[in-house]
Design a protein around this motif. Structure first.
Motif, PDB file in Angstrom:
ATOM      1  N   CYS A  28     -33.708  54.220  11.389  1.00  0.00           N
ATOM      2  CA  CYS A  28     -34.367  53.206  12.198  1.00  0.00           C
ATOM      3  C   CYS A  28     -33.391  52.103  12.570  1.00  0.00           C
ATOM      4  CB  CYS A  28     -35.595  52.622  11.468  1.00  0.00           C
ATOM      5  SG  CYS A  28     -35.223  52.003   9.803  1.00  0.00           S
ATOM      6  N   TYR A  29     -33.848  51.258  13.486  1.00  0.00           N
ATOM      7  CA  TYR A  29     -33.089  50.115  13.971  1.00  0.00           C
ATOM      8  C   TYR A  29     -34.088  49.017  14.266  1.00  0.00           C
ATOM      9  CZ  TYR A  29     -29.979  47.380  17.089  1.00  0.00           C
ATOM     10  OH  TYR A  29     -29.230  46.387  17.666  1.00  0.00           O
ATOM     11  N   GLY A  30     -33.745  47.771  13.921  1.00  0.00           N
ATOM     12  CA  GLY A  30     -34.689  46.687  14.118  1.00  0.00           C
ATOM     13  C   GLY A  30     -34.063  45.472  14.760  1.00  0.00           C
ATOM     14  N   ASN A  31     -34.853  44.812  15.596  1.00  0.00           N
ATOM     15  CA  ASN A  31     -34.419  43.569  16.247  1.00  0.00           C
ATOM     16  C   ASN A  31     -35.557  42.561  16.059  1.00  0.00           C
ATOM     17  OD1 ASN A  31     -33.758  41.487  18.134  1.00  0.00           O
ATOM     18  ND2 ASN A  31     -32.493  42.934  19.281  1.00  0.00           N
ATOM     19  N   SER A  32     -35.260  41.446  15.422  1.00  0.00           N
ATOM     20  CA  SER A  32     -36.300  40.461  15.088  1.00  0.00           C
ATOM     21  C   SER A  32     -36.712  39.595  16.273  1.00  0.00           C
ATOM     22  CB  SER A  32     -35.816  39.553  13.941  1.00  0.00           C
ATOM     23  OG  SER A  32     -34.656  38.838  14.338  1.00  0.00           O
ATOM     24  N   GLY A  33     -36.060  39.760  17.424  1.00  0.00           N
ATOM     25  CA  GLY A  33     -36.387  38.929  18.577  1.00  0.00           C
ATOM     26  C   GLY A  33     -35.736  37.558  18.467  1.00  0.00           C
ATOM     27  N   SER A  34     -35.715  36.841  19.579  1.00  0.00           N
ATOM     28  CA  SER A  34     -34.964  35.583  19.628  1.00  0.00           C
ATOM     29  C   SER A  34     -35.702  34.395  19.078  1.00  0.00           C
ATOM     30  CB  SER A  34     -34.561  35.276  21.088  1.00  0.00           C
ATOM     31  OG  SER A  34     -35.717  35.110  21.883  1.00  0.00           O
ATOM     32  N   SER A  35     -37.024  34.533  18.799  1.00  0.00           N
ATOM     33  CA  SER A  35     -37.775  33.384  18.300  1.00  0.00           C
ATOM     34  C   SER A  35     -38.784  33.826  17.265  1.00  0.00           C
ATOM     35  CB  SER A  35     -38.483  32.679  19.459  1.00  0.00           C
ATOM     36  OG  SER A  35     -39.336  33.550  20.147  1.00  0.00           O
ATOM     37  N   ASN A  68     -42.538  39.293  18.740  1.00  0.00           N
ATOM     38  CA  ASN A  68     -41.428  39.715  19.604  1.00  0.00           C
ATOM     39  C   ASN A  68     -40.378  40.551  18.878  1.00  0.00           C
ATOM     40  OD1 ASN A  68     -40.430  37.630  18.090  1.00  0.00           O
ATOM     41  ND2 ASN A  68     -39.407  36.586  19.768  1.00  0.00           N
ATOM     42  N   ALA A  69     -40.651  40.963  17.658  1.00  0.00           N
ATOM     43  CA  ALA A  69     -39.757  41.905  16.983  1.00  0.00           C
ATOM     44  C   ALA A  69     -40.042  43.308  17.504  1.00  0.00           C
ATOM     45  CB  ALA A  69     -39.962  41.841  15.477  1.00  0.00           C
ATOM     46  N   TRP A  70     -39.017  44.136  17.593  1.00  0.00           N
ATOM     47  CA  TRP A  70     -39.196  45.513  18.060  1.00  0.00           C
ATOM     48  C   TRP A  70     -38.246  46.436  17.309  1.00  0.00           C
ATOM     49  CZ3 TRP A  70     -34.791  47.376  20.681  1.00  0.00           C
ATOM     50  CH2 TRP A  70     -33.902  46.389  21.127  1.00  0.00           C
ATOM     51  N   PHE A  71     -38.565  47.713  17.332  1.00  0.00           N
ATOM     52  CA  PHE A  71     -37.887  48.645  16.445  1.00  0.00           C
ATOM     53  C   PHE A  71     -37.679  49.988  17.139  1.00  0.00           C
ATOM     54  CE2 PHE A  71     -40.809  45.807  14.327  1.00  0.00           C
ATOM     55  CZ  PHE A  71     -40.011  45.168  13.401  1.00  0.00           C
ATOM     56  N   PRO A 118     -28.968  44.035  15.422  1.00  0.00           N
ATOM     57  CA  PRO A 118     -27.910  43.414  16.209  1.00  0.00           C
ATOM     58  C   PRO A 118     -27.346  42.176  15.525  1.00  0.00           C
ATOM     59  CG  PRO A 118     -30.037  42.845  17.117  1.00  0.00           C
ATOM     60  CD  PRO A 118     -30.297  43.857  16.040  1.00  0.00           C
ATOM     61  N   THR A 119     -26.128  41.857  15.866  1.00  0.00           N
ATOM     62  CA  THR A 119     -25.509  40.644  15.342  1.00  0.00           C
ATOM     63  C   THR A 119     -26.253  39.410  15.825  1.00  0.00           C
ATOM     64  OG1 THR A 119     -23.358  41.765  15.324  1.00  0.00           O
ATOM     65  CG2 THR A 119     -23.349  39.356  15.190  1.00  0.00           C
ATOM     66  N   THR A 120     -26.724  39.455  17.062  1.00  0.00           N
ATOM     67  CA  THR A 120     -27.516  38.368  17.634  1.00  0.00           C
ATOM     68  C   THR A 120     -28.869  38.921  18.050  1.00  0.00           C
ATOM     69  OG1 THR A 120     -25.526  37.273  18.464  1.00  0.00           O
ATOM     70  CG2 THR A 120     -27.636  36.596  19.412  1.00  0.00           C
ATOM     71  N   ALA A 121     -29.936  38.404  17.457  1.00  0.00           N
ATOM     72  CA  ALA A 121     -31.278  38.887  17.775  1.00  0.00           C
ATOM     73  C   ALA A 121     -31.643  38.532  19.212  1.00  0.00           C
ATOM     74  CB  ALA A 121     -32.295  38.291  16.812  1.00  0.00           C
ATOM     75  N   ALA A 122     -32.445  39.394  19.838  1.00  0.00           N
ATOM     76  CA  ALA A 122     -32.837  39.164  21.229  1.00  0.00           C
ATOM     77  C   ALA A 122     -34.178  39.825  21.496  1.00  0.00           C
ATOM     78  CB  ALA A 122     -31.779  39.716  22.178  1.00  0.00           C
ATOM     79  N   ASP A 123     -34.956  39.221  22.381  1.00  0.00           N
ATOM     80  CA  ASP A 123     -36.218  39.825  22.781  1.00  0.00           C
ATOM     81  C   ASP A 123     -35.963  41.138  23.515  1.00  0.00           C
ATOM     82  OD1 ASP A 123     -37.506  37.648  21.696  1.00  0.00           O
ATOM     83  OD2 ASP A 123     -37.797  36.624  23.621  1.00  0.00           O
ATOM     84  N   LEU A 124     -36.992  41.944  23.627  1.00  0.00           N
ATOM     85  CA  LEU A 124     -36.876  43.252  24.257  1.00  0.00           C
ATOM     86  C   LEU A 124     -36.552  43.103  25.745  1.00  0.00           C
ATOM     87  CD1 LEU A 124     -37.169  46.325  23.986  1.00  0.00           C
ATOM     88  CD2 LEU A 124     -39.609  46.046  24.506  1.00  0.00           C
ATOM     89  N   ILE A 142     -40.825  51.251  19.018  1.00  0.00           N
ATOM     90  CA  ILE A 142     -41.986  50.725  18.298  1.00  0.00           C
ATOM     91  C   ILE A 142     -42.104  49.238  18.605  1.00  0.00           C
ATOM     92  CG2 ILE A 142     -43.029  50.414  16.018  1.00  0.00           C
ATOM     93  CD1 ILE A 142     -40.766  52.694  15.264  1.00  0.00           C
ATOM     94  N   VAL A 143     -43.245  48.832  19.124  1.00  0.00           N
ATOM     95  CA  VAL A 143     -43.410  47.441  19.559  1.00  0.00           C
ATOM     96  C   VAL A 143     -44.756  46.902  19.111  1.00  0.00           C
ATOM     97  CG1 VAL A 143     -41.915  47.742  21.574  1.00  0.00           C
ATOM     98  CG2 VAL A 143     -44.392  48.099  21.797  1.00  0.00           C
ATOM     99  N   PRO A 144     -44.879  45.578  18.981  1.00  0.00           N
ATOM    100  CA  PRO A 144     -46.190  44.965  18.765  1.00  0.00           C
ATOM    101  C   PRO A 144     -46.968  44.940  20.075  1.00  0.00           C
ATOM    102  CG  PRO A 144     -44.541  43.254  18.971  1.00  0.00           C
ATOM    103  CD  PRO A 144     -43.802  44.559  19.020  1.00  0.00           C
ATOM    104  N   LYS A 145     -48.218  44.617  19.988  1.00  0.00           N
ATOM    105  CA  LYS A 145     -49.062  44.605  21.201  1.00  0.00           C
ATOM    106  C   LYS A 145     -48.561  43.620  22.239  1.00  0.00           C
ATOM    107  CE  LYS A 145     -52.400  41.375  19.099  1.00  0.00           C
ATOM    108  NZ  LYS A 145     -51.574  41.140  17.891  1.00  0.00           N
ATOM    109  N   GLU A 146     -47.905  42.548  21.777  1.00  0.00           N
ATOM    110  CA  GLU A 146     -47.418  41.531  22.714  1.00  0.00           C
ATOM    111  C   GLU A 146     -46.264  42.037  23.584  1.00  0.00           C
ATOM    112  OE1 GLU A 146     -49.421  39.507  19.302  1.00  0.00           O
ATOM    113  OE2 GLU A 146     -47.880  41.058  19.479  1.00  0.00           O
ATOM    114  N   GLU A 147     -45.604  43.103  23.157  1.00  0.00           N
ATOM    115  CA  GLU A 147     -44.479  43.647  23.921  1.00  0.00           C
ATOM    116  C   GLU A 147     -44.837  44.954  24.616  1.00  0.00           C
ATOM    117  OE1 GLU A 147     -41.787  42.292  24.633  1.00  0.00           O
ATOM    118  OE2 GLU A 147     -41.240  40.827  23.093  1.00  0.00           O
ATOM    119  N   ALA A 148     -46.110  45.353  24.578  1.00  0.00           N
ATOM    120  CA  ALA A 148     -46.505  46.651  25.121  1.00  0.00           C
ATOM    121  C   ALA A 148     -46.231  46.736  26.627  1.00  0.00           C
ATOM    122  CB  ALA A 148     -47.985  46.906  24.836  1.00  0.00           C
TER     123      ALA A 148
END
Length: 299
Positions: free
Chosen positions: A292-299, A241-244, A157-163, A194-200
């Motif tokens: 694939c598609y990736g979002n690095s999250g807002s922080s 907080n990155a998700w894919f 995304p143009t602007t990263a955001a949390d899931l 695809i998410v890390p454990k923190e976003e499960a």
């Protein structure tokens, strides 16, 4: 240095209630749910893209048809790397180990292999916003990927955001905007989240709520059950907080086995030490970043 009776003197003495640390449960295999796993029979694998043609143009009455050409595109090379690990044990240690723990230590090598393979796969995502290792000269996830025929496209995304429902909606819009290397739209569909454990937990709330999650509205939840491949929690992801998203575009995330793990044992004639080792060869990466598609999250 070999494992010897001096290293593990306690294993030679009776009276221990339990010897622990070598029998933990393992996560189920994760990488094969995300990557297309293939077998290679050569030193490296090379993937090459070619373009089709651009859009049609107006032909005037009595005039000639316009002719177009196709282009050779980007080439991706997978170079297989050999990995290995081993340990040495003295014969005396094997003979005198009352608890039979040393002879079971090849299982620890298998554990090392499983962990290492999962980390190799997860690092494709961990380095996906900074790796700059794609055949088009960009990171795996980028907002300005060059098209062979001119122009750009994006798989982040143009602007990263949390899931969230909102950021997931934007991901679906961005994926629907995927084009081929001549700028023509393609039908790409999200397949696996695809998410890390923190976003499960957040992923489960978003995808399984009957109504719009996090609100008092009675609206239906458009994100419910939208991923045919479900959710994969990859425990080796490092960004909390990155998700894919894995899409259904072929030749995307790929894991090549050149040689699967082999476990061998040998004895040294002079010292009578026992040697245990494992080796394997593999490579991992992405050929077509539209997979694939990736979002690095807002922080």
């Amino acid at each position: 240095m070999p494992i010897n009776t001096g290293n593990f003197g306690e294993l030679l003495e009776p009276g221990l209630r339990v010897v622990y640390g070598d029998a933990y449960n393992d996560y189920q295999e994760e990488y094969s749910r995300v990557f297309d796993v293939k077998t290679s029979s050569q030193a490296n694998e090379e993937d090459l893209s070619i373009t089709g043609f651009g859009p049609t143009v107006v032909k005037s009455e009595g005039g000639s048809v316009s002719y177009d050409i196709a282009y050779q595109g980007y080439k991706k090379t997978y170079t297989h790397v050999t990995y290995g690990l081993g340990f040495i044990v003295t014969r005396e240690m094997v003979e005198d180990d009352l608890y039979r723990k040393i002879v079971a230590m090849p299982q620890a090598l298998a554990k090392s292999v499983r962990d290492s393979v999962e980390l190799l796969a997860a690092n494709i995502f961990n380095n996906g916003f900074t790796g700059n290792d794609q055949s088009d000269g960009k990171d795996l996830f980028d907002t300005s990927r060059p098209l062979v025929g001119g122009g750009t496209w994006q798989n982040k995304p143009t602007t990263a955001a949390d899931l969230s429902v909102t950021s997931l909606e934007q991901a679906f819009i961005d994926i629907a905007d995927y084009v081929n290397d001549r700028g023509l739209k393609i039908f790409a569909q999200p397949k696996t989240l695809i998410v890390p454990k923190e976003e499960a937990w957040q992923a489960q709330i978003i995808l399984n709520s009957m109504q719009m999650p996090g609100t008092t509205n009675n609206d239906i939840n458009p994100a419910r059950n939208v991923f045919p491949g479900g959710v994969v929690v990859m425990h080796w992801l490092t960004d909390t907080n990155a998700w894919f998203i894995k899409t259904d575009v072929p030749n995307g995330l790929t894991f090549f086995w050149r040689r699967k793990p082999e476990f061998t044992r040998d004895n040294d004639f002079d010292s009578e030490n026992a040697k245990f080792k494992t080796t394997y060869r593999c490579s991992v990466g992405s050929t077509d970043p539209r997979g694939c598609y990736g979002n690095s999250g807002s922080s």
